[in-house]
Design a protein around this motif. Sequence first.
Motif, PDB file in Angstrom:
ATOM      1  N   THR A   1      -1.511   6.440   2.724  1.00  0.00           N
ATOM      2  CA  THR A   1      -1.235   7.856   2.967  1.00  0.00           C
ATOM      3  C   THR A   1       0.240   8.058   3.307  1.00  0.00           C
ATOM      4  N   ALA A   2       0.782   7.131   4.093  1.00  0.00           N
ATOM      5  CA  ALA A   2       2.198   7.233   4.454  1.00  0.00           C
ATOM      6  C   ALA A   2       3.064   7.239   3.199  1.00  0.00           C
ATOM      7  N   GLY A   3       2.686   6.426   2.217  1.00  0.00           N
ATOM      8  CA  GLY A   3       3.421   6.393   0.954  1.00  0.00           C
ATOM      9  C   GLY A   3       3.390   7.737   0.258  1.00  0.00           C
ATOM     10  N   ILE A   4       2.236   8.386   0.273  1.00  0.00           N
ATOM     11  CA  ILE A   4       2.120   9.708  -0.348  1.00  0.00           C
ATOM     12  C   ILE A   4       3.063  10.688   0.340  1.00  0.00           C
ATOM     13  N   VAL A   5       3.047  10.659   1.692  1.00  0.00           N
ATOM     14  CA  VAL A   5       3.912  11.571   2.455  1.00  0.00           C
ATOM     15  C   VAL A   5       5.379  11.290   2.146  1.00  0.00           C
ATOM     16  N   GLU A   6       5.724  10.018   2.069  1.00  0.00           N
ATOM     17  CA  GLU A   6       7.119   9.655   1.799  1.00  0.00           C
ATOM     18  C   GLU A   6       7.568  10.189   0.440  1.00  0.00           C
TER      19      GLU A   6
ATOM     20  N   LEU B   1       0.846  -1.196   0.000  1.00  0.00           N
ATOM     21  CA  LEU B   1       0.000   0.000   0.000  1.00  0.00           C
ATOM     22  C   LEU B   1       0.881   1.246   0.000  1.00  0.00           C
ATOM     23  N   ASN B   2       1.986   1.154   0.727  1.00  0.00           N
ATOM     24  CA  ASN B   2       2.926   2.266   0.785  1.00  0.00           C
ATOM     25  C   ASN B   2       3.497   2.568  -0.607  1.00  0.00           C
ATOM     26  N   THR B   3       3.903   1.500  -1.304  1.00  0.00           N
ATOM     27  CA  THR B   3       4.465   1.668  -2.649  1.00  0.00           C
ATOM     28  C   THR B   3       3.457   2.327  -3.583  1.00  0.00           C
ATOM     29  N   LEU B   4       2.221   1.900  -3.442  1.00  0.00           N
ATOM     30  CA  LEU B   4       1.165   2.453  -4.282  1.00  0.00           C
ATOM     31  C   LEU B   4       0.975   3.938  -3.993  1.00  0.00           C
ATOM     32  N   GLY B   5       0.986   4.265  -2.696  1.00  0.00           N
ATOM     33  CA  GLY B   5       0.855   5.665  -2.305  1.00  0.00           C
ATOM     34  C   GLY B   5       2.021   6.493  -2.820  1.00  0.00           C
ATOM     35  N   TYR B   6       3.199   5.882  -2.836  1.00  0.00           N
ATOM     36  CA  TYR B   6       4.399   6.595  -3.289  1.00  0.00           C
ATOM     37  C   TYR B   6       4.234   7.066  -4.734  1.00  0.00           C
ATOM     38  N   ARG B   7       3.720   6.165  -5.540  1.00  0.00           N
ATOM     39  CA  ARG B   7       3.516   6.524  -6.951  1.00  0.00           C
ATOM     40  C   ARG B   7       2.555   7.694  -7.087  1.00  0.00           C
ATOM     41  N   ILE B   8       1.561   7.715  -6.215  1.00  0.00           N
ATOM     42  CA  ILE B   8       0.595   8.812  -6.273  1.00  0.00           C
ATOM     43  C   ILE B   8       1.227  10.094  -5.720  1.00  0.00           C
ATOM     44  N   GLY B   9       2.009   9.925  -4.646  1.00  0.00           N
ATOM     45  CA  GLY B   9       2.625  11.090  -4.011  1.00  0.00           C
ATOM     46  C   GLY B   9       3.522  11.870  -4.943  1.00  0.00           C
TER      47      GLY B   9
ATOM     48  N   VAL C   1       8.496   6.466   6.303  1.00  0.00           N
ATOM     49  CA  VAL C   1       7.201   6.915   6.798  1.00  0.00           C
ATOM     50  C   VAL C   1       6.289   5.705   6.992  1.00  0.00           C
ATOM     51  N   THR C   2       5.710   5.600   8.193  1.00  0.00           N
ATOM     52  CA  THR C   2       4.818   4.477   8.474  1.00  0.00           C
ATOM     53  C   THR C   2       3.526   5.004   9.085  1.00  0.00           C
ATOM     54  N   ALA C   3       2.506   4.170   9.064  1.00  0.00           N
ATOM     55  CA  ALA C   3       1.205   4.572   9.615  1.00  0.00           C
ATOM     56  C   ALA C   3       0.861   3.689  10.802  1.00  0.00           C
ATOM     57  N   HIS C   4       0.266   4.289  11.838  1.00  0.00           N
ATOM     58  CA  HIS C   4      -0.088   3.533  13.036  1.00  0.00           C
ATOM     59  C   HIS C   4      -1.462   3.942  13.517  1.00  0.00           C
ATOM     60  N   ASN C   5      -2.249   2.946  13.934  1.00  0.00           N
ATOM     61  CA  ASN C   5      -3.549   3.253  14.521  1.00  0.00           C
ATOM     62  C   ASN C   5      -3.340   3.739  15.945  1.00  0.00           C
TER      63      ASN C   5
END
Lengths: 238, 179
Positions: free
Chosen positions: A189-194, A96-104, A206-210
């Motif tokens: 979202t973390a991927g986007i931020v990264e 999911l992070n990798t996917l977000g990265y592409r969007i970011g 960058v990681t995400a935590h509940n």
Amino acid sequence: MSALPPSRFSVLSSPSPDLLSPTNSSTRFSLPSGPAIATATAGTPKPLSRPNIYDRPLNKIRTTEVSASAFAFLFSEIVQYMQKRVSGINDLERRLNTLGYRIGTRVLELMAWRAESASKAPKRDIRFLPVLMSIHTNVWKAVFGKPADAIEKSVQNEDEYMIIDNDPVVTRSISVPRDMSQLSCSSFTAGIVEAVLDGLGFPARVTAHNTPVDDFPLRNTILIKLEKSVLEREELFK
Amino acid sequence: MSHHLFLLSPSDTPLYSLTHFSAKASQVAPSALSANLPAWSTSAFAGTLTALSGASSVVQTSAQGGGVRMGGGQDRHVIQMIANASLDVIEDVVRRDNGMYLKSVDKFNEWTVSAFVTPGNMKFVLLHEGKNDEGIRAFFAEVWELYVKTMMNPFHTAHRMIGSAVFDGRVRASAKKHL
């Protein structure tokens, strides 16, 4: 006994042979053959004039917004698709992070273009704190339509920063099963931020935590752990 | 007068390059040193030596466009080397300068290097001879827009060459207009 095939084969053997023969099936299932297209478009002067991406304006208009339910459907499919192809929660979060990265990377470039292209001397942020502020407000607004709720700096580690969202759009319609409670779909979202940090020259993990609280059960923290080089560079600015 | 444009990805992979011959006359006076160099110095290999020795090209381009003999600093490999060498300077400058347009960031013999760095750390490097700040600024702004549009395409990845004929055409048109 040999005269009667087992019953489970009966479905296959029952259709008439012409349905399965290659000549007939091609007319039934494949695309129309070449000549049909040629006759259909013979009247138009340019048969292959498709809309060009370079002709489309990049500016934000009302119709470029996407409904939250459409996004929720798409994201739900993404999570399902990924989940079938991963071996564990970490793997799923990484994907999911990798996917977000592409969007970011795209969000960053487009956002900057929309903000700066009209100016005579377009600017890039080169200090870390302004970049963090701009992620908190501008990136969140561009992607989710509202700013994030808080920024915090870690007390124990000086290279860690947190962006807190009380009600993340991404996970609003997701209920994580109890046996996967570690999973945070905000890894996206973390991927986007990264990607945004990376693009501007602040490499970080960058990681995400509940981090649920009573008032906000979906509350999520995006944890930014900066690389050493970034801190050294910030020191030089002082 | 010629211009050379290179688009470099964040990992310095060249994604696109363009050589543009402007109709405007070159304002650069030929260097005195170049007149003293022997004729053999315009051969392919010696061209590199000439360029590095500080002389500008011996054979000045007499007409615009192709078909003209190039010597000295006009050789393709010399151009590429100058562009690559300027990357070091650009990387230093982007850390302390917050503008995207880096005007005349580096100089090498007759070449001036201007650059444009996008927020995503994509670098546009332009080698030019004369001074044309406003034109270059406008040119970079248009290339930036075209690049953002290219990037929005999901089939474009960060390290792929930009092969679109439309992109090429638009960049050329923009170069013709501003340079």
